[in-house]
Design an enzyme around this catalytic site. Structure first.
Site, PDB file in Angstrom:
ATOM      1  N   HIS A  28       0.863  -1.264  -0.041  1.00 36.85           N
ATOM      2  CA  HIS A  28      -0.064   0.229   0.188  1.00 36.85           C
ATOM      3  C   HIS A  28       1.045   1.282  -0.192  1.00 36.85           C
ATOM      4  O   HIS A  28       1.985   1.435   0.700  1.00 36.85           O
ATOM      5  CB  HIS A  28      -1.050   0.071   1.346  1.00 36.85           C
ATOM      6  CG  HIS A  28      -0.293   0.473   2.622  1.00 36.85           C
ATOM      7  ND1 HIS A  28      -0.148   1.716   2.896  1.00 36.85           N
ATOM      8  CD2 HIS A  28       0.195  -0.443   3.632  1.00 36.85           C
ATOM      9  CE1 HIS A  28       0.207   1.760   4.230  1.00 36.85           C
ATOM     10  NE2 HIS A  28       0.648   0.562   4.612  1.00 36.85           N
ATOM     11  N   ASP A  40       5.748   3.539   7.073  1.00 39.41           N
ATOM     12  CA  ASP A  40       4.581   2.852   6.870  1.00 39.41           C
ATOM     13  C   ASP A  40       3.944   3.819   5.688  1.00 39.41           C
ATOM     14  O   ASP A  40       3.223   4.752   6.021  1.00 39.41           O
ATOM     15  CB  ASP A  40       3.721   3.023   8.056  1.00 39.41           C
ATOM     16  CG  ASP A  40       2.515   2.435   7.784  1.00 39.41           C
ATOM     17  OD1 ASP A  40       2.272   1.639   6.818  1.00 39.41           O
ATOM     18  OD2 ASP A  40       1.619   2.767   8.557  1.00 39.41           O
ATOM     19  N   GLU A  73      -5.406   1.607   1.981  1.00 38.23           N
ATOM     20  CA  GLU A  73      -5.145   0.424   3.283  1.00 38.23           C
ATOM     21  C   GLU A  73      -5.390   1.097   4.593  1.00 38.23           C
ATOM     22  O   GLU A  73      -5.956   0.615   5.498  1.00 38.23           O
ATOM     23  CB  GLU A  73      -3.678   0.120   3.169  1.00 38.23           C
ATOM     24  CG  GLU A  73      -3.323  -0.890   3.771  1.00 38.23           C
ATOM     25  CD  GLU A  73      -2.961  -0.818   5.452  1.00 38.23           C
ATOM     26  OE1 GLU A  73      -2.927  -1.677   6.147  1.00 38.23           O
ATOM     27  OE2 GLU A  73      -2.678   0.483   5.800  1.00 38.23           O
ATOM     28  N   GLU A  74      -5.007   2.452   4.907  1.00 41.66           N
ATOM     29  CA  GLU A  74      -5.271   3.009   6.179  1.00 41.66           C
ATOM     30  C   GLU A  74      -6.716   3.293   6.563  1.00 41.66           C
ATOM     31  O   GLU A  74      -6.880   3.382   7.724  1.00 41.66           O
ATOM     32  CB  GLU A  74      -4.497   4.141   6.337  1.00 41.66           C
ATOM     33  CG  GLU A  74      -2.850   4.259   6.025  1.00 41.66           C
ATOM     34  CD  GLU A  74      -2.111   3.246   7.144  1.00 41.66           C
ATOM     35  OE1 GLU A  74      -3.092   2.988   8.201  1.00 41.66           O
ATOM     36  OE2 GLU A  74      -0.903   3.191   7.111  1.00 41.66           O
ATOM     37  N   HIS A 172       2.446   6.055  12.687  1.00 39.74           N
ATOM     38  CA  HIS A 172       1.135   6.941  12.634  1.00 39.74           C
ATOM     39  C   HIS A 172       1.404   8.223  13.359  1.00 39.74           C
ATOM     40  O   HIS A 172       0.546   8.485  13.909  1.00 39.74           O
ATOM     41  CB  HIS A 172       0.048   6.005  13.099  1.00 39.74           C
ATOM     42  CG  HIS A 172      -0.285   5.183  12.093  1.00 39.74           C
ATOM     43  ND1 HIS A 172      -1.731   4.614  12.145  1.00 39.74           N
ATOM     44  CD2 HIS A 172       0.189   4.642  11.092  1.00 39.74           C
ATOM     45  CE1 HIS A 172      -1.809   3.625  11.104  1.00 39.74           C
ATOM     46  NE2 HIS A 172      -0.710   3.747  10.443  1.00 39.74           N
TER      47      HIS A 172
END
Length: 500
Positions: A28, A40, A73-74, A172
């Protein structure tokens, strides 16, 4: 919760192979709204692009390699869910999913599907930096986190979930920037993925769905990976039970392995485990009462040192109580029966885990082997042989176990910062660290009973426990107050200009 979304795209590409099978590499490219997304998941996007270049530059594989750079995706694994409806999806035989919770350290084989096809075999045989344990999979299944892996797993594809996990402090958050990503981690990801795809796709991969189950797997210091099937795990569980029954009737050392002495051996292990865990939780409640919860947040080794010391204190207290109750037995006899007790406990856990098809069955198995060697050393009678077998077996078991414990603790300590103020983070980490220390401190029970007196070990543990509590009481939960550099764990309070 209802999501309304638009303008989410997947970018697909494929390298044709010589056969009919297709392997999917899914990554992703979106990031969480709170973060910049360097680890990420830009780290994996970069590695996947380089893998595509390397594969394209080489000879065609037997299998077609399909790349899915997916969005959303998130927001709920939306891009992967959309790809399942794409015409190309029906051609896929297996998948690798790349994600990350940190940009440091080695890439972890986080989990596998129940049937792994030929992909796990390819990873085990070809990955130059293997790192993973089925224990991580079984723990991850208990956590409220997910990746695109779930979408493909539920669609019936065999596959692997791979992710770097160190420096989760930036996960995050706005600190997830390029400066925090280690280039060696990007190289590690690229090396493993490229080698695995080449090995899995070397021949026609059309039959990859039908091959191989998860079974048991773990790496040994990142040098190699060991794997065996669930059927073999059951056979090993039955074998250790049979071997335990045989070892219990052998006259080893001063213990007899039956009657009251054998009951004492089992009871001392159970009592030691119970008091070790209670001591760790009691230390956690003490720190909460002192208002020092999560003082270990930036330095997990402080939590390990504290709660492992209290766990050892519980074991010493249990052994002192056993020695007080069983006065008619010599310390040497109690030591032998403690070894027999460990043998029985580990054998029972290994058989239960194998019957339940729990991949972590290898953990009690290696500790059982250490206890069996110690018991055989006692039968040999020679002190050097006894201590050599005892220490050698326990050292191997401890190395295999402690690398699992390090993986779990380094992953989960930063996660406590995301649980909220009401979560019992101190008690969770106390239980985690106490449980991680438990097999090691239990292995010390026969050695403690070999000592003429437990007074000095007890005093040493009490002093160490007080020092550990004092260290946590004095420790500051964060690594610094001001954000002045991009080094790991900096700036966790607030981002204040260095000139302030």
């Amino acid at each position: 919760m209802t999501y309304v979304y638009r303008d989410i795209d997947n970018v697909l590409a494929r390298l044709p192979g010589r056969g009919e099978g297709t392997l999917l590499l899914s990554v992703h490219y979106d990031s969480a709204s709170e973060g910049a997304g360097a680890a990420d998941n830009a780290l994996n996007v970069a590695a996947a692009l380089e893998v595509a270049r390397a594969l394209r530059a080489g000879p065609p594989l037997g299998a077609t390699i399909l790349f899915n750079f997916n969005g959303g995706e998130e927001l709920g694994l939306l891009g992967a869910a959309a790809f399942v409806r794409h015409p190309w999806f029906s051609q896929v035989s297996g998948f690798l999913n790349l994600d990350a919770s940190g940009g440091q350290g080695r890439q972890l084989l986080l989990r596998t599907t129940a049937r792994t096809g030929g992909l796990l075999e390819a990873y085990v045989s070809a990955a130059p930096h293997p790192h993973g344990t089925v224990v991580a999979q079984e723990i991850f299944s208990l956590l409220p986190f997910d990746t695109d892996f779930r979408v493909y797993d539920e669609a019936g594809l065999p596959g692997l979930d791979l992710a770097p996990y160190e420096d989760t402090y930036a996960y995050h958050t706005a600190l997830d920037r390029v400066e925090r990503v280690a280039l060696r981690t990007v190289q590690d990801v690229g090396d493993n993925v490229l080698a695995t795809l080449r090995a899995a796709g070397a021949a026609d991969a059309a039959d990859v769905r039908a091959a191989g189950g998860r079974g048991v797997y773990f790496d040994v210091l990142g040098l190699t990976m060991v794997r065996w099937s669930s059927r073999l795990a059951l056979g090993l569980g039955l074998a250790v039970v049979a071997a335990t029954a045989l070892l219990l009737v052998l006259p080893c050392g001063e213990g007899r392995g039956r009657g009251a002495a054998a009951l004492i051996g089992g009871a001392t292990v159970v009592l030691s485990a119970l008091l070790a865990l209670l001591a760790s939780l009691g230390a956690g409640m003490l720190l909460v009462a002192l208002g020092e919860s999560m003082s270990w947040f930036a330095r997990p080794w402080l939590a390990v040192g504290c709660y492992a010391t209290f766990a050892l204190g519980g074991v010493v207290a249990a052994q002192a109580l056993v020695r007080l109750v069983a006065r008619r037995f010599t310390p040497a006899a109690l030591s032998d029966e403690a070894t027999r007790g460990l043998l029985v406990v580990w054998a029972a856990l290994a058989l239960w885990a194998a019957l339940a098809e729990v991949g972590s069955s290898y953990v009690p198995l290696v500790w059982w082997l250490a206890s069996a060697l110690a018991l055989l050393g006692a039968r040999a009678g020679h002190p050097a042989m006894r201590w050599g077998l005892t220490l050698g077996g326990n050292l191997v078991a401890a190395v295999l176990w402690l690398q699992v414990a390090r993986l779990v603790i380094s992953s989960l300590v930063p996660v406590t910062g995301m649980l909220g103020a009401e979560a019992p983070s101190e008690l969770l980490i106390a239980a985690l660290c106490g449980g991680a220390a438990l097999p090691v401190v239990l292995a010390l029970t026969p050695l403690l009973q070999d000592l003429p007196s437990l007074r000095w070990p007890g005093l040493a543990v009490v002093a160490s426990a007080l020092a550990a509590v004092a260290a946590l009481w004095l420790a500051f939960p964060y690594s610094c107050l001001l954000y002045t550099s991009p080094s790991p764990r900096d700036g966790l309070l607030s981002r204040v200009p260095s000139s302030a």
